[in-house]
Design an enzyme around this catalytic site. Structure first.
Site, PDB file in Angstrom:
ATOM      1  N   LYS A 112      31.196  -6.026  38.854  1.00 48.15           N
ATOM      2  CA  LYS A 112      30.709  -5.677  37.510  1.00 48.15           C
ATOM      3  C   LYS A 112      31.417  -4.427  36.979  1.00 48.15           C
ATOM      4  O   LYS A 112      31.492  -4.220  35.773  1.00 48.15           O
ATOM      5  CB  LYS A 112      29.200  -5.539  37.512  1.00 48.15           C
ATOM      6  CG  LYS A 112      28.549  -6.878  37.885  1.00 48.15           C
ATOM      7  CD  LYS A 112      27.233  -7.134  37.287  1.00 48.15           C
ATOM      8  CE  LYS A 112      26.779  -8.571  37.494  1.00 48.15           C
ATOM      9  NZ  LYS A 112      26.951  -9.105  38.882  1.00 48.15           N
TER      10      LYS A 112
HETATM   11  C1  PLP Z   1      27.052 -10.519  39.170  1.00 52.35           C
HETATM   12  C2  PLP Z   1      27.657 -10.927  40.477  1.00 52.35           C
HETATM   13  C3  PLP Z   1      28.063 -12.266  40.720  1.00 52.35           C
HETATM   14  C4  PLP Z   1      27.884 -13.369  39.701  1.00 52.35           C
HETATM   15  O1  PLP Z   1      28.754 -13.257  38.618  1.00 52.35           O
HETATM   16  P1  PLP Z   1      28.482 -14.065  37.267  1.00 52.35           P
HETATM   17  O2  PLP Z   1      29.502 -13.583  36.306  1.00 52.35           O
HETATM   18  O3  PLP Z   1      27.072 -13.686  36.860  1.00 52.35           O
HETATM   19  O4  PLP Z   1      28.591 -15.507  37.577  1.00 52.35           O
HETATM   20  C5  PLP Z   1      28.646 -12.563  41.940  1.00 52.35           C
HETATM   21  N1  PLP Z   1      28.791 -11.617  42.897  1.00 52.35           N
HETATM   22  C6  PLP Z   1      28.402 -10.338  42.704  1.00 52.35           C
HETATM   23  C7  PLP Z   1      28.571  -9.349  43.804  1.00 52.35           C
HETATM   24  C8  PLP Z   1      27.824  -9.943  41.491  1.00 52.35           C
HETATM   25  O5  PLP Z   1      27.432  -8.667  41.328  1.00 52.35           O
END
Ligand code: PLP
Length: 496
Positions: A112
């Site tokens: 993120k």
């Molecule tokens: C948010 C997240 C995901 C999922 O990603 P999306 O874009 O919501 O599909 C996968 N792995 C981690 C570690 C995340 O923080």
């Protein structure tokens, strides 16, 4: 030519990129989608010579057409700097024949950060461009990961404040410690006595509170959201798929024009949608492999064409993927429905009334480049252990879901196309689950003891993000009832 953004739910007027970023969600509840998907205007060979920041500019300029060159370059250089622990920003590591694209080298060691480190800069630039004088107040409810990544992104960004609510007894001790030690005069972290849904509902009420909006406006504030449906989070994610292909080309791992598969551990469908955008922009991508954990709504959807959220919610060791409504899927639904907002709105109405909808055969046919599968908890743990024993490389639980699905896909199809796998979190973020997967004996150890064990085992130094919280002082101690969220917000903003 200016690229404009339309809502997925009505044919209301299109807006500029900066307006879409400022608003987050369209007024009708829809998501913003670009009217057309741009094509790369540099060749992949040219891109192969570029740094991450230069690639980011080449990709993002095509989407954010109302940003000037200097505005966009400034946002990029402020975002992708020494907050990342490697100059390449998103390194690729080869293990057992797969290219792991490590998206966890930012401030909170999860993917993120790739978008949340630039969103604050895109947001304040958008505010300036649209003559917004108010200070932007970001309001977020978090079940752990997003809150910290948003805090780190917005901390000390001039013209913004950020308030994060988390369930006091509903996040892991490390996650809580990460948040309550957050520095920055403009940050405010509050535990609420309730669960994540209470926090989420409270935040939604505050967003919809007209009286509060008016009071805030008079005092020079307005709310905005750092939610994953904001186009300002999606666009920066397209960059690393372009970058990954260009890097493989540069290193001679892939030949000009040769296709790659992409595997993505998926929750809200944002990350994999970014890969789909990259493919449509001209990156040679064959399959888009969508990996789910035991909350396998998306696997069922790609199998049957029916999206059905009516099922039990499973708590897994990959909590950031424990999601039953993948918000960003709406953009794919809209696009495959031929950019038909009414048709898409109908599906979304069905989803909200009955919890499910079924797409047409014609739409399903347009999704044939997607492949969905899932990994059970046991398969996920086994994948971590096997990969470690075979190669010495340690992956986190989310990445392991994708790795397990990748092995299933290869076995099922015999497809040996080169594969890039989105590695979304550092194993240090989910140390206990990772270490237990490797050997049950680790369960007896304390959290930070495990961190040191993992460091030895994987031969990787402990990331700064973890090292810091060992000793960092607690700076946020506010706890409130869910009924008091509004007064807490007003107190932080010092308004009556
Ligand atoms: C948010 C997240 C995901 C999922 O990603 P999306 O874009 O919501 O599909 C996968 N792995 C981690 C570690 C995340 O923080």
């Amino acid at each position: 030519m200016e690229l404009r953004y339309k809502s997925t739910r009505s044919n209301s007027e299109a807006v500029s990129a900066s307006q879409a970023i400022l608003q987050g969600l369209a007024q009708d509840g829809g998501l913003y989608v670009p009217e057309t998907l741009p094509r790369l205007d540099k060749s992949l060979e040219e891109l192969a010579q570029m740094s991450y920041q230069e690639t980011a500019y080449e990709v993002m300029k095509l989407f954010l057409t109302d940003f000037t060159e200097s505005e966009l370059k400034e946002c990029i250089s402020k975002a992708y700097d020494s907050k990342f622990d490697t100059e390449v920003i998103a390194p690729i590591v080869e293990a057992d024949g797969t290219y792991y694209l490590e998206l966890f080298h930012g401030a909170t060691i999860a993917f993120k950060d790739m978008a949340l480190s630039i969103l604050p800069h895109l947001l304040i630039t958008s505010a300036k461009k649209n003559h917004v004088k108010n200070e932007i107040v970001i309001l977020t409810a978090t079940s752990g990961d997003t809150g910290k990544a948003a805090l780190a992104g917005f901390a000390d960004v001039e013209g913004t404040r950020i308030i994060v609510f988390y369930p006091k007894n509903g996040v892991s001790p490390i996650q809580e410690k990460q948040m309550v030690t957050q520095k920055g005069d403009n940050t405010f972290v509050v535990g609420i006595t309730g669960n994540f849904d209470d926090a989420q509902t409270g935040v939604k009420q505050l967003f919809g509170d007209k009286e509060l909006a008016e009071t805030m406006n008079q005092a020079g504030f307005q709310f905005s959201s750092a939610n994953s449906i904001n186009i300002g989070r999606l666009v920066p994610q397209v960059v690393y798929y372009v970058y990954a292909y260009a890097q493989l080309l540069k290193e001679g791992k892939i030949e000009k024009g040769e296709k790659m598969n992409v595997v993505v551990p998926t929750g809200n469908f944002g990350n994999i949608l970014a890969a789909y955008f990259a493919k449509n922009m001209g990156v040679p991508i064959a399959k888009l492999i969508c990996a789910s954990n035991e909350n396998k709504v998306l696997y069922d959807f790609f199998e049957t064409g029916v999206y059905d959220r009516n099922r039990e919610f499973v708590l897994t060791s990959s909590p950031s993927m424990d999601i039953l409504i993948s918000s960003n899927l709406e953009r794919l639904i809209y696009l495959t429905a031929g950019a038909d907002a009414d048709k898409n709105a109908g599906f979304m109405q069905d989803l909200s009334t009955s919890g499910k909808y079924e797409i047409t055969a014609g739409m399903k046919a347009q999704m044939e480049d997607f492949y969905g599968n899932y990994a059970s908890e046991a398969e996920t743990a086994e994948t971590i252990k096997n990969l470690y024993e075979k190669t010495g490389y340690v992956i986190d639980t989310h990445t392991a879901v994708a790795a397990a699905v990748n092995y299933k896909y290869k076995k099922e199809t015999g497809d040996n196309t080169k594969t890039v796998l989105a590695s979304t979190a550092s194993p240090f973020k989910f140390t206990r689950s990772v270490m237990n997967a490797i050997d049950a004996k680790y369960d007896a150890m304390g959290d930070f003891e495990l961190v040191d064990e993992l460091s030895k085992l994987a031969n990787v130094t402990v990331p700064k993000a973890i090292e810091e919280i060992r000793t960092a002082p607690v700076l946020h101690t506010t706890v409130c009832d869910k009924e008091d969220m509004k007064s807490v917000v007003m107190r932080f903003l010092d308004i009556q």
